[in-house]
Design an enzyme around this catalytic site. Structure first.
Site, short mmCIF file in Angstrom:
data_model
loop_
_atom_site.label_atom_id
_atom_site.label_comp_id
_atom_site.label_asym_id
_atom_site.label_seq_id
_atom_site.Cartn_x
_atom_site.Cartn_y
_atom_site.Cartn_z
N CYS A 277 -4.20 26.79 9.34
CA CYS A 277 -4.69 25.76 10.26
C CYS A 277 -3.80 25.79 11.50
O CYS A 277 -2.64 25.36 11.45
CB CYS A 277 -4.66 24.39 9.59
N HIS A 304 -8.66 27.30 9.98
CA HIS A 304 -9.05 26.11 10.73
C HIS A 304 -8.58 26.36 12.15
O HIS A 304 -7.37 26.47 12.37
CB HIS A 304 -8.33 24.87 10.21
N TYR A 377 -14.30 14.48 13.60
CA TYR A 377 -15.40 15.37 13.24
C TYR A 377 -16.70 15.05 13.98
O TYR A 377 -17.77 14.90 13.38
CB TYR A 377 -15.63 15.34 11.72
#
Ligand code: DNO
Length: 407
Positions: A277, A304, A377
């Protein structure tokens, strides 16, 4: 690089129809409602697969559930206390069920008590976009004056305590509650949400667990689950600490390349892998992301991709989430390193050549402000990030570029 998208299930305000229009190839999801430590049953897994496979009107989406994020590791396993043996068996049984359902990549983390942590979920940028932010002084104010953690005073330098005190004094009751909720009420995907008493209780139970001991527990966990994953031809991938430095006096053991190396070397199976990530790791100065991909790439099973802007040069410091191509991560260099790793895999004949990635987080922009999606998100902010990442991939894969790289 395989384009995927995180979907939180039917309650997600970004529907499968939207995911399809974003143009991704696969879905990342989890059974967030199943209590940590219990088995993910085949009917629950199949139900989520059906939800992903159809659009609103009932026509097929053509998408499927490719990656689990996350299969939570219980606090008992992390501490090796209480029911940890039965939780371990449940974790393994969930792996078997997932494999039977055709899902082979499983992301997890080994952060004690708190999963990812932010102090502000809707920080307004000068252009009106909103992003998530971690303010070290606000976090200190929480630790010192809201949680009132024993020993917290010794954990911060005097100037941080002074600034935290000043801020806390100025905060309204609502601001104090919001700060508390942002930190402990469980960000999307976090397995648990806690009251202050729960947090204090959990922290007390970690009193005897330092960094080495937590790492030993993680290695014991991996020694149990990785051989099974290997046998089933599955890939486990550990997400880094976010933020990548200790919080609340708890050890954090997946914050640097050195940390990853220790754990990867301890269980020498490819199934013992990494969720790289970029946004998490780059919140800490000194993490060399393209270098990590170069050196640890064969174990990277999931990426990510997002960016972070550090607001200080300290290891423990404030940061906010930047646009995907802004911030500390050199995204072009990261993607170039990933493409090189994929070439290596092709050359040696690995089956998993294409590494899945998802555009991680995104700024809330345009209609996102109205949609009410999960913090971090949003639909359009993530789509913008994905589009930018796709542009880099297309450019680096262009024949003229590939030719030039050979010279
Ligand atoms: C945040 C996420 C994390 C992640 C877990 C993986 O946006 O990246 O919550 O899902 O740490 O176990």
């Amino acid at each position: 690089m395989r384009q995927t998208w995180r979907w939180f299930g039917p309650k997600d305000q970004v529907a499968i129809d939207d995911v399809l229009q974003a143009g991704v190839e696969g879905v990342v999801s989890a059974l967030h409602h199943v209590p940590t430590g219990t088995v993910w049953q085949p009917d629950e897994i199949a139900k989520r697969q059906r939800e992903i496979a159809v659009m609103r009107g009932g026509s097929p989406s053509g998408l499927s559930w490719e990656i689990v994020e996350s299969l939570p590791v219980s606090e008992d396993i992390k501490r090796q206390s209480g029911d940890w043996r039965s939780h371990l068996d449940a974790w393994k049984q969930s792996l078997r069920h997932l494999k039977t359902a055709g899902i082979e990549t499983v992301c997890y983390n080994f952060m004690p008590v708190l999963d990812w942590t932010r102090t502000d979920l809707a920080y307004r940028l000068p252009n009106g976009a909103k992003c998530m932010r971690f303010d070290f002084f606000d976090f200190a104010a929480f630790d010192l004056f809201i949680l009132e953690r024993p020993g917290s005073r010794e954990d911060f330098p005097d100037n941080v305590v002074a600034e935290a005190e000043r801020r806390y004094a100025k905060m309204s009751d609502d601001a104090r509650s919001a700060l508390r909720d942002n930190i402990v009420c469980g960000l999307p995907g976090a397995a648990e949400s806690f009251s202050m008493a729960d947090v204090r209780d959990h922290l007390a139970r970690y009193a005897a667990i330092d960094e080495d001991r937590l790492r030993d527990h993680m290695i014991d966990f991996l020694a149990e689950v990785t051989p099974l994953a290997d046998e089933l031809d599955m890939r486990l991938c550990c997400h880094p600490d976010d933020p990548p430095f200790p919080l609340l006096g708890l050890p954090r053991i997946m914050s640097t390349e050195e940390h990853y190396r220790k754990v990867m070397n301890a269980v020498e199976l490819r199934a013992n892998g990494i969720t790289l990530c970029t946004g998490s790791l780059d919140a800490r100065p000194g993490n060399d992301l393209p270098g990590m991909i170069e050196r640890l790439g064969e174990r990277i099973h999931f990426l990510h991709l997002r960016n972070t802007r550090r607001e200080s040069g300290d290891i423990r410091g404030s940061f906010h989430e930047a646009e995907h191509l802004g911030g500390e991560t050199d995204m072009v260099a990261v993607i170039a390193a990933v493409l090189r790793e994929e070439k290596r895999r092709k050359y040696i004949g690995r089956a998993d050549i294409s590494i899945p990635f998802r555009p991680d987080h995104g700024h809330e922009i345009l209609d996102d402000h109205m949609r009410g999606a999960q913090p971090g998100y949003p639909a359009i902010g993530r789509l913008k990030g994905l589009a930018e990442l796709r542009g880099i991939i297309a450019a680096l894969n262009h024949p003229a570029e590939v030719e030039e790289a050979k010279q």
